[in-house]
Design a protein around this motif. Structure first.
Motif, mmCIF file in Angstrom:
data_model
loop_
_atom_site.group_PDB
_atom_site.id
_atom_site.type_symbol
_atom_site.label_atom_id
_atom_site.label_comp_id
_atom_site.label_asym_id
_atom_site.label_seq_id
_atom_site.Cartn_x
_atom_site.Cartn_y
_atom_site.Cartn_z
ATOM 1 N N UNK A 140 -9.225 -4.435 -3.713
ATOM 2 C CA UNK A 140 -8.536 -5.138 -4.131
ATOM 3 C C UNK A 140 -7.007 -4.713 -3.662
ATOM 4 N N UNK A 141 -6.980 -3.662 -3.699
ATOM 5 C CA UNK A 141 -5.326 -3.096 -2.650
ATOM 6 C C UNK A 141 -4.820 -3.242 -1.636
ATOM 7 N N UNK A 142 -5.969 -2.845 -0.248
ATOM 8 C CA UNK A 142 -5.962 -2.895 0.804
ATOM 9 C C UNK A 142 -5.029 -3.946 1.771
ATOM 10 N N UNK A 143 -5.493 -5.053 1.367
ATOM 11 C CA UNK A 143 -5.242 -5.961 1.891
ATOM 12 C C UNK A 143 -3.884 -6.059 1.911
ATOM 13 N N UNK A 144 -2.931 -5.908 1.092
ATOM 14 C CA UNK A 144 -1.707 -6.501 0.204
ATOM 15 C C UNK A 144 -0.967 -5.229 1.329
ATOM 16 N N UNK A 145 -1.407 -4.548 1.489
ATOM 17 C CA UNK A 145 -0.630 -3.039 1.928
ATOM 18 C C UNK A 145 0.206 -3.056 3.619
ATOM 19 N N UNK A 146 1.088 -3.289 4.051
ATOM 20 C CA UNK A 146 1.556 -3.807 5.409
ATOM 21 C C UNK A 146 2.883 -2.220 5.614
ATOM 22 N N UNK A 188 -1.169 4.225 5.077
ATOM 23 C CA UNK A 188 -2.116 3.603 4.148
ATOM 24 C C UNK A 188 -2.719 4.233 3.111
ATOM 25 N N UNK A 189 -3.320 4.903 2.963
ATOM 26 C CA UNK A 189 -3.527 5.585 2.777
ATOM 27 C C UNK A 189 -2.410 5.781 1.311
ATOM 28 N N UNK A 194 -0.784 3.883 -3.784
ATOM 29 C CA UNK A 194 1.007 3.933 -5.065
ATOM 30 C C UNK A 194 0.477 2.730 -5.712
ATOM 31 N N UNK A 195 -0.152 1.738 -5.112
ATOM 32 C CA UNK A 195 -0.386 -0.035 -5.159
ATOM 33 C C UNK A 195 -1.625 0.431 -7.076
ATOM 34 N N UNK A 196 -2.363 1.512 -6.424
ATOM 35 C CA UNK A 196 -3.236 1.799 -7.844
ATOM 36 C C UNK A 196 -2.713 1.875 -8.816
ATOM 37 N N UNK A 199 -0.985 -0.650 -10.675
ATOM 38 C CA UNK A 199 -1.922 -1.148 -11.981
ATOM 39 C C UNK A 199 -2.354 -0.260 -12.583
ATOM 40 N N UNK A 200 -3.415 0.653 -12.370
ATOM 41 C CA UNK A 200 -3.132 1.565 -13.675
ATOM 42 C C UNK A 200 -1.995 1.877 -14.334
ATOM 43 N N UNK A 201 -0.914 1.987 -14.808
ATOM 44 C CA UNK A 201 0.373 2.000 -15.722
ATOM 45 C C UNK A 201 0.141 0.911 -16.246
ATOM 46 N N UNK A 202 0.207 -0.358 -15.132
ATOM 47 C CA UNK A 202 0.684 -1.761 -15.999
ATOM 48 C C UNK A 202 -0.862 -2.468 -16.876
#
Length: 222
Positions: A140-146, A188-189, A194-196, A199-202
């Motif tokens: 869900x999240x790793x592909x969008x991380x640059x 990356x990790x 941070x993305x997770x 998302x959880x906060x949202x």
């Protein structure tokens, strides 16, 4: 409907059991509840996996309740997502690695599980869940991380080198090109986490989260 579902007392156990086990709801996220027994189980599994003393305090229970609410939100998304669920063989391989890292014989491993109140099937289910969460996050999240080259250089200068110098004061500093992959993995990790978290906060804004402090502070169930 919700008030009837989330009562302060939940009866659990087999219908054929002579005694009824009384559990308590310690937290709730929408219609999903977190019981005190689930929190205490979570604390035991953390102590077992982290090889640390069991901390069953009100503060530890509150943190565990937060983690279990997050897990409930993730579980709901996992059920809606399409990715391969882990197999029991994968879990067993992870367990073998765990035993080797701890230098445990099978008998010692069984005794360790028993000490914390778990069976091997319990532990296998825990490992399967952890693999599922990791796989969901990667899906869900790793592909969008640059990661940019400037970020790599900044981490190398501001964090990697000072940490390396503290660990090995007399060792020559490794050049960036030698550790670039390692630095990229760390960043990356970090960005994925941070993305997770975001998302959880949202997700938490979409449900009503409640904590029952009187239950979280209970020493024992009666």
């Amino acid at each position: 409907m919700l008030r009837r579902t989330i009562s302060f007392l939940i009866l659990a156990g087999s219908l054929r059991a002579e005694k009824v086990v009384i559990d308590r709801v310690a937290a709730a996220a929408g219609q999903q509840v977190v019981t005190l027994s689930a929190i205490r189980r979570h604390l035991r599994i953390l102590a077992l996996v982290d090889n640390s003393p069991l901390e069953d305090t009100q503060e530890a229970r509150r943190k565990a309740a937060d983690r279990l609410i997050d897990q409930a939100l993730i579980h709901r998304e996992i059920e809606l997502s399409r990715f391969n669920a882990p197999t029991r063989a994968e879990a067993e391989a992870r367990i073998q690695t765990f035993q080797k890292q701890r230098n445990l014989t099978q008998q010692q491993f069984d005794e360790l599980l028993q000490r914390y109140g778990f069976t091997e099937d319990d532990f296998t289910e825990e490992v399967l869940w952890r693999i599922s969460v990791t796989r969901f996050i990667d899906f869900r999240f790793s592909p969008g991380v640059q990661i940019t080259d400037d970020e790599i250089k900044k981490y190398y200068t501001d964090e990697f080198l000072p940490q390396f110098r503290r660990r090995a004061p007399d060792a020559p500093l490794p050049p960036l090109d030698d550790v670039r992959d390692r630095v990229s993995q760390v960043l990356m990790l970090r960005k994925t986490n941070q993305a997770v978290d975001q998302w959880l906060a949202q997700m938490r804004t979409t449900v009503k989260v409640r904590y029952f402090e009187a239950v979280l502070g209970k020493e024992e169930l009666h």
